[in-house]
Motif scaffolding. Structure first.
Motif, mmCIF file in Angstrom:
data_model
loop_
_atom_site.group_PDB
_atom_site.id
_atom_site.type_symbol
_atom_site.label_atom_id
_atom_site.label_comp_id
_atom_site.label_asym_id
_atom_site.label_seq_id
_atom_site.Cartn_x
_atom_site.Cartn_y
_atom_site.Cartn_z
ATOM 1 N N UNK A 1 0.774 -1.288 0.009
ATOM 2 C CA UNK A 1 0.047 0.057 -0.069
ATOM 3 C C UNK A 1 0.806 1.317 -0.186
ATOM 4 N N UNK A 2 1.643 1.325 0.796
ATOM 5 C CA UNK A 2 2.821 2.480 0.879
ATOM 6 C C UNK A 2 4.124 2.164 0.742
ATOM 7 N N UNK A 3 4.917 3.062 0.135
ATOM 8 C CA UNK A 3 6.284 2.691 -0.210
ATOM 9 C C UNK A 3 7.029 3.325 1.088
ATOM 10 N N UNK A 4 8.191 2.316 1.460
ATOM 11 C CA UNK A 4 8.927 2.585 2.280
ATOM 12 C C UNK A 4 10.366 3.308 2.090
ATOM 13 N N UNK A 5 10.536 3.365 0.545
ATOM 14 C CA UNK A 5 11.791 3.582 -0.154
ATOM 15 C C UNK A 5 12.076 4.968 -0.052
ATOM 16 N N UNK A 6 13.313 5.473 0.784
ATOM 17 C CA UNK A 6 13.851 6.935 0.763
ATOM 18 C C UNK A 6 15.053 6.958 -0.072
ATOM 19 N N UNK A 7 14.817 7.930 -1.096
ATOM 20 C CA UNK A 7 16.162 8.067 -1.995
ATOM 21 C C UNK A 7 17.174 8.692 -0.925
ATOM 22 N N UNK A 8 18.385 8.013 -1.321
ATOM 23 C CA UNK A 8 19.539 8.424 -0.281
ATOM 24 C C UNK A 8 20.506 9.606 -0.823
ATOM 25 N N UNK A 9 20.698 9.315 -2.357
ATOM 26 C CA UNK A 9 21.446 10.419 -2.930
ATOM 27 C C UNK A 9 20.661 11.521 -3.661
ATOM 28 N N UNK A 10 21.072 12.623 -4.115
ATOM 29 C CA UNK A 10 20.903 13.673 -4.759
ATOM 30 C C UNK A 10 20.223 13.110 -6.074
ATOM 31 N N UNK A 11 20.999 12.193 -6.860
ATOM 32 C CA UNK A 11 20.457 11.642 -8.030
ATOM 33 C C UNK A 11 19.161 10.710 -7.783
ATOM 34 N N UNK A 12 19.387 10.082 -6.857
ATOM 35 C CA UNK A 12 18.086 9.177 -6.656
ATOM 36 C C UNK A 12 16.895 10.089 -6.359
ATOM 37 N N UNK B 1 13.540 3.298 -9.510
ATOM 38 C CA UNK B 1 14.171 2.530 -8.235
ATOM 39 C C UNK B 1 13.147 2.153 -7.003
ATOM 40 N N UNK B 2 12.439 3.305 -6.923
ATOM 41 C CA UNK B 2 11.180 2.832 -5.950
ATOM 42 C C UNK B 2 10.333 1.773 -6.176
ATOM 43 N N UNK B 3 10.323 1.540 -7.431
ATOM 44 C CA UNK B 3 9.352 0.309 -8.172
ATOM 45 C C UNK B 3 10.372 -1.101 -7.706
ATOM 46 N N UNK B 4 11.434 -1.058 -7.900
ATOM 47 C CA UNK B 4 12.349 -2.247 -7.811
ATOM 48 C C UNK B 4 12.448 -2.306 -6.441
ATOM 49 N N UNK B 5 12.892 -1.415 -5.531
ATOM 50 C CA UNK B 5 12.732 -1.356 -4.031
ATOM 51 C C UNK B 5 11.675 -1.962 -3.395
ATOM 52 N N UNK B 6 10.562 -1.587 -3.913
ATOM 53 C CA UNK B 6 9.262 -1.984 -3.080
ATOM 54 C C UNK B 6 8.936 -3.443 -3.635
ATOM 55 N N UNK B 7 9.239 -3.887 -5.009
ATOM 56 C CA UNK B 7 8.785 -5.264 -5.465
ATOM 57 C C UNK B 7 9.861 -6.061 -5.091
ATOM 58 N N UNK C 1 4.600 -12.108 7.699
ATOM 59 C CA UNK C 1 5.498 -12.027 6.568
ATOM 60 C C UNK C 1 6.999 -11.681 6.799
ATOM 61 N N UNK C 2 7.914 -11.793 6.000
ATOM 62 C CA UNK C 2 9.455 -11.320 5.988
ATOM 63 C C UNK C 2 9.726 -10.417 4.666
ATOM 64 N N UNK C 3 10.594 -9.522 4.728
ATOM 65 C CA UNK C 3 10.928 -8.792 3.487
ATOM 66 C C UNK C 3 11.494 -9.787 2.550
ATOM 67 N N UNK C 4 11.135 -9.511 1.114
ATOM 68 C CA UNK C 4 11.744 -10.425 0.301
ATOM 69 C C UNK C 4 13.147 -10.561 0.396
ATOM 70 N N UNK C 5 13.841 -9.398 0.498
ATOM 71 C CA UNK C 5 15.355 -9.304 0.656
ATOM 72 C C UNK C 5 15.675 -9.143 2.240
#
Lengths: 438, 185
Positions: free
Chosen positions: A3-14, A24-30, A234-238
């Motif tokens: 439902x909600x994403x926990x991705x936090x971009x770490x660098x300026x480019x991200x 990157x958010x999509x890859x991180x979340x999935x 559940x556990x995180x995929x990675x």
């Protein structure tokens, strides 16, 4: 799913990219944080294995296409040249040829996993149907790929399979002529099969993307079939499943390498090392092993159209299975009677494959003649495949709907965690769960 | 008609969805034209897979019958398929005629399967009518052909007698150019 994403971009480019294309958010979340049931066993690793198989086939296939010539006069020689002269051509071709068998091996495990644990049931019907479409595309791709080396089996396999479509009344001949681009399987046929064989894997990749998308909406099923109730389930995929999948992939690649390096021709027909001759059909014509059960069904019906309908119907039944199955219980772990019918079903599929590899009149029990029933001796492969075909059809059309209404399932756990926590090391369910640790 | 609509009770196309107006008409016509264009453009892309002109042009062959011995069969390639040219013995012809009224799946008399006055010459397309394999000469219990793929049995007239094939081996269009030469196609 989360439902909600926990991705936090770490660098300026991200941060910059995330505002523009949140890939990157999509890859991180999935693939990183995706909440996955914590009790998935090794049968669940075949999805990742299949993705790898598709990747191997595409990469080796693109390389082979650099050396292959799709012309009836050159195709066979160009494959021989790949095997003898092209640098590492033998390795790449054996990877591609064995890779097809490995791909089907993995997909059959994956399909039977889905059948056993009820992964096709609501809310995963679309996920299941997309999988069935991938399976159909795989069969079409494998068939056309097998034609390309233009050996005897390539040619006569193409003749037999394209003639299947000629069974349809009125339009049959027009369809086969259209498919062939002539009056027989010939150069135009080879050219278009090469074109489509190159195209379809990318179509498969597209449907795989939809398949994964459809998986990530309801999330994974699991061996209990019980829905995920809370985050504790559940556990995180990675890293949990990335590591587990990687380990399974390593084991799978050992098997793969075994065939590529030690028995590259074990799954290939010797007749295909003979250049195609349209005037002589090989004495013993069989498809690749992964088509044998359907080939046996085709031959079990003594009527051309009936055989074709039975064969295609056997696959079509998979598409409607979510609506045929009347049981509310997903996992057969809690359906002891149905589980028995399921194991018979697996055995029947293997028997059909065995029948498909033999001549229709071959004796099942060697050197025994009973009596002729209809057209063949009762002790013949064709009669065994008739019985097996009837069970295959009955499994979907009778056993599955009736069992769901009449059986008494075992008690179903409250949650994924419950069978482990409340019955430590006792009872068949806990024992089964314990052996398949996540 | 046009002014009637324009001056009618529904001048504003957004005011009501009940009455079709000129804008609806334009939408429907545009949509229909687009569908028509796509369908008519689809045909060339479908038809390109049908046999090309040069494939069709190669569709006739001539064959010299003196190459065939009595009791033998010669297989030639015609339209990419095997063509059986069989010189039948009197015994084979008699067997075929004898079975004219047997229980046949695809009933046909032997006479209808050869040219008048030339019962010894049987010209057939050599692909099994089941799934297109090439039947073996002289095989099967009727002395005609036996298909190795799925066990269809044909008699000495090329008629289906047993197995999964639905039809007799097909007789192509052919004619005798002379007593010893035929043209097929």
């Amino acid at each position: 799913m989360s439902g909600h994403s926990t991705y936090e971009p770490k660098t300026g480019f991200e941060r910059w990219l995330d505002m523009r294309l949140p890939i990157i958010r999509l890859a991180y979340d999935s693939a990183i944080t995706f909440p996955t049931p914590k009790n998935l066993n090794y049968w669940w690793t075949f999805g990742g294995i299949l993705a790898l198989c598709l990747g191997i086939q595409i990469v080796t296939g693109i390389v082979l296409a650099m050396h292959y010539v799709p012309h009836v006069d050159y195709a066979f020689n160009s494959v021989e040249r790949i095997m003898r002269d092209v640098n590492y051509g033998w390795l790449i071709r054996y990877m591609h040829a064995s890779g097809a068998s490995m791909f089907f091996l993995a997909v059959y495990v994956h399909i039977f996993r889905g059948l056993y644990y009820g992964s096709y049931k609501a809310p995963r019907e679309v996920l299941w149907i997309l999988g069935c479409i991938i399976y159909l595309l795989m069969m079409a791709t494998a068939f056309m790929g097998y034609v390309l080396p233009w050996g005897q089996m390539s040619f006569h396999g193409a003749v037999v399979i394209t003639n299947l479509l000629g069974a349809f009344p009125l339009v049959g001949n027009a369809i086969t002529t259209w498919l062939w681009g002539g009056f027989a399987v010939d150069d135009p046929t080879l050219n278009r099969f090469f074109s489509l064989h190159y195209l379809l894997p990318f179509v498969i990749a597209g449907v795989v993307a939809l398949h994964i998308w459809a998986l990530h909406v309801p999330g994974n099923n699991n061996p209990t079939g019980v829905n995920v109730k809370s985050k504790a389930d559940t556990v995180p995929f990675h890293p949990y499943y990335t590591v587990k999948d990687s380990f399974a992939i390593a084991l799978f690649l050992i098997l793969f390498a075994f065939f590529v390096f030690w028995f590259p021709n074990a799954l290939l027909a010797p007749d295909n090392s003979v250049r195609a001759n349209p005037l002589v059909t090989p004495q013993h014509i069989v498809p690749e092993w992964y088509f044998l059960p359907f080939y046996a069904m085709l031959r079990s019906v003594p009527n051309k159209l009936g055989g074709v309908i039975t064969m295609f119907g056997a696959i079509a039944l998979l598409f409607v299975l979510p609506w045929i199955d009347t049981s509310k219980v997903r996992s057969m772990r809690y359906r002891p009677t149905m589980r028995l019918y399921f194991f018979i079903f697996i055995a029947v599929c293997l028997v059909l494959g065995w029948c498909g590899a033999h001549e229709p009149a071959d004796a099942v029990i060697p050197n025994v003649t009973t009596f002729t029933l209809g057209d063949y001796d009762l002790n013949s492969m064709v009669w065994l495949s008739r019985v097996a075909t009837l069970y295959y059809l009955a499994y979907f059309l009778i056993i599955t709907p009736v069992m769901g209404l009449t059986e008494t399932p075992l008690p179903i756990p409250e949650s994924i965690s419950e069978p482990v926590l409340s019955h430590p090391a006792s009872g068949p369910v806990a024992a089964a769960a314990a052996t398949k640790k996540g | 008609m046009v002014s009637d609509t324009a001056l009618g009770a529904n001048p504003d196309p957004l005011a009501s969805s009940d009455d079709p107006n000129r804008r609806d008409f334009i939408h429907i016509v545009t949509g229909a034209a687009a569908v028509g264009a796509v369908v008519s453009l689809a045909w060339p892309f479908i038809d390109q897979m049908n046999p090309a002109a040069d494939t069709l042009a190669l569709a006739q062959i001539e064959f010299d019958l003196t190459k065939v011995q009595e009791g033998q069969q010669v297989v030639v390639k015609w339209r990419g398929k095997p063509l059986f040219v069989r010189y039948r013995t009197p015994k084979e012809i008699a067997e075929a005629v004898h079975d004219d009224h047997a229980d046949l799946r695809d009933p046909a008399t032997d006479e209808s399967r050869h040219k008048p006055g030339k019962p010894q010459w049987l010209i057939l397309i050599g692909t099994c009518t089941h799934l297109g394999c090439v039947p073996t000469f002289g095989g099967g219990e009727y002395g005609g052909w036996f298909c190795p793929c799925h066990g269809s049995v044909y008699d000495t007239s090329g008629r289906i007698r047993k197995g999964p094939a639905p039809k007799n081996l097909a007789v192509p269009d052919y004619s005798f150019l002379s007593d010893t030469k035929i043209k097929v196609g």
